[in-house]
Design a protein around this motif. Structure first.
Motif, PDB file in Angstrom:
ATOM      1  N   UNK A 117       0.429  -2.154   4.653  1.00 21.33           N
ATOM      2  CA  UNK A 117       1.531  -3.076   4.942  1.00 21.33           C
ATOM      3  C   UNK A 117       2.503  -3.060   3.771  1.00 21.33           C
ATOM      4  N   UNK A 118       3.787  -2.880   4.062  1.00 22.34           N
ATOM      5  CA  UNK A 118       4.788  -2.804   3.002  1.00 22.34           C
ATOM      6  C   UNK A 118       6.165  -2.963   3.613  1.00 22.34           C
ATOM      7  N   UNK A 119       7.147  -3.146   2.733  1.00 21.96           N
ATOM      8  CA  UNK A 119       8.532  -3.266   3.209  1.00 21.96           C
ATOM      9  C   UNK A 119       9.189  -1.906   3.384  1.00 21.96           C
ATOM     10  N   UNK A 120       8.840  -0.941   2.534  1.00 15.06           N
ATOM     11  CA  UNK A 120       9.511   0.370   2.574  1.00 15.06           C
ATOM     12  C   UNK A 120       8.738   1.305   3.507  1.00 15.06           C
ATOM     13  N   UNK A 121       9.304   1.521   4.671  1.00 13.03           N
ATOM     14  CA  UNK A 121       8.596   2.222   5.743  1.00 13.03           C
ATOM     15  C   UNK A 121       8.330   3.690   5.422  1.00 13.03           C
ATOM     16  N   UNK A 122       9.304   4.378   4.827  1.00  9.21           N
ATOM     17  CA  UNK A 122       9.119   5.814   4.563  1.00  9.21           C
ATOM     18  C   UNK A 122       7.930   6.050   3.637  1.00  9.21           C
TER      19      UNK A 122
ATOM     20  N   UNK B 169       5.158  -2.635   8.906  1.00  9.89           N
ATOM     21  CA  UNK B 169       6.217  -3.123   8.029  1.00  9.89           C
ATOM     22  C   UNK B 169       6.078  -4.637   7.895  1.00  9.89           C
ATOM     23  N   UNK B 170       6.038  -5.113   6.651  1.00  6.90           N
ATOM     24  CA  UNK B 170       5.846  -6.542   6.437  1.00  6.90           C
ATOM     25  C   UNK B 170       6.477  -6.976   5.123  1.00  6.90           C
ATOM     26  N   UNK B 171       7.135  -8.111   5.166  1.00  7.67           N
ATOM     27  CA  UNK B 171       7.615  -8.817   3.983  1.00  7.67           C
ATOM     28  C   UNK B 171       6.705 -10.025   3.835  1.00  7.67           C
ATOM     29  N   UNK B 172       5.811 -10.007   2.852  1.00 10.52           N
ATOM     30  CA  UNK B 172       4.777 -11.036   2.784  1.00 10.52           C
ATOM     31  C   UNK B 172       5.317 -12.412   2.403  1.00 10.52           C
TER      32      UNK B 172
ATOM     33  N   UNK C 226       0.796  -1.229   0.000  1.00  7.89           N
ATOM     34  CA  UNK C 226       0.000   0.000   0.000  1.00  7.89           C
ATOM     35  C   UNK C 226       0.821   1.268   0.000  1.00  7.89           C
ATOM     36  N   UNK C 227       2.104   1.136  -0.219  1.00  9.21           N
ATOM     37  CA  UNK C 227       3.002   2.288  -0.174  1.00  9.21           C
ATOM     38  C   UNK C 227       3.209   2.950  -1.525  1.00  9.21           C
ATOM     39  N   UNK C 228       2.818   2.289  -2.634  1.00  7.51           N
ATOM     40  CA  UNK C 228       3.110   2.840  -3.959  1.00  7.51           C
ATOM     41  C   UNK C 228       2.148   2.264  -4.989  1.00  7.51           C
TER      42      UNK C 228
END
Length: 251
Positions: free
Chosen positions: A36-41, A61-64, A14-16
């Protein structure tokens, strides 16, 4: 009436791109959103934009590809908002430009771990929480590459074809328990992921030419399809792989 009023929605990736567009749209439609995503910023920025427009959201933060991360993102969702009603399993990676014999085993494993196994792990933890509250709706982001064949993308297309099969199986397994599971299949969409492999203007133009509508999709367009399938407007739809493809003429 907002289509996701009082719903809690979890969006992976959901970050991009499509995921961010969906996060903002779902919030506008009344959902409390977990990004939920890996790239926190980038994830934190999406959450900030939702809050700025008057919505409720949080980042996890999550790596699915990791089962523990999938469990943790669902647990965090329920801890914060008390339930889980909607999941848009959107996170994914692309692979292109290598034949089956050129593709390294490590890249195959990475693509399948995120695009296919990651959705399996996500649903494995999402569905039990939905069952606790009487049901829910899951939308998986496959691809036009899950419906057609494009040379040089064996890992990506295998993952996306497999994701459609996984979607249909899960839909049948939980239909009677009020959990709907559907997929969207976007064609070329103007996202950062697509830009990473269409930097060559000639390659991008060739891609655009496969869309009779004459352009790439804006991320909001597949996001709207995901919203429809997640909403009660699609209450009698499950097990569908919906093309969002501008009339794609890919073989």
């Amino acid at each position: 009436m907002k289509r996701l009023q009082d719903k809690v929605a979890l969006i992976t990736g959901g970050n991009a791109g499509i995921g961010k567009a969906a996060a903002l749209l779902f919030a506008q439609e009344g959902a409390r959103v977990v990004v939920a995503a890996r790239r926190e910023d980038e994830g934190a920025q999406t959450v900030a934009e939702i809050i700025a427009q008057g919505g409720e959201a949080m980042f996890v933060r999550a790596d699915i590809s990791r089962s523990a991360d999938c469990a943790a993102m669902v647990t965090a969702t329920v801890k914060r908002f008390g339930r889980l009603d909607v999941a848009f399993n959107n996170a994914g990676v692309v692979q292109y430009g290598k034949t089956v014999i050129e593709l390294e085993e490590e890249e195959w494993d990475r693509v399948l771990a995120i695009n296919l196994k990651g959705v399996f792990l996500s649903m494995k933890h999402e569905i039990p929480e939905m069952l606790k509250t009487g049901g829910g709706a899951i939308v998986n982001n496959s691809s036009i590459g899950g419906l057609v064949v494009i040379p040089g993308m064996s890992a990506y297309q295998s993952s996306k074809h497999g994701l459609i099969g996984l979607t249909k199986v899960a839909a049948l397994e939980f239909a009677a328990r009020n959990v709907r599971v559907n997929a969207i299949c976007p064609a070329g969409t103007d996202t950062p992921m697509l830009a990473s492999w269409t930097a060559d203007p000639e390659l991008k133009q060739r891609l655009v030419a496969t869309h009779p509508i004459g352009r790439l999709a804006d991320p909001i367009e597949p996001a709207r399809a995901a919203l429809f399938l997640a909403s009660d407007e699609a209450s009698f739809i499950t097990g569908v792989a919906l093309p969002v493809d501008g009339g794609s003429i890919l073989p």
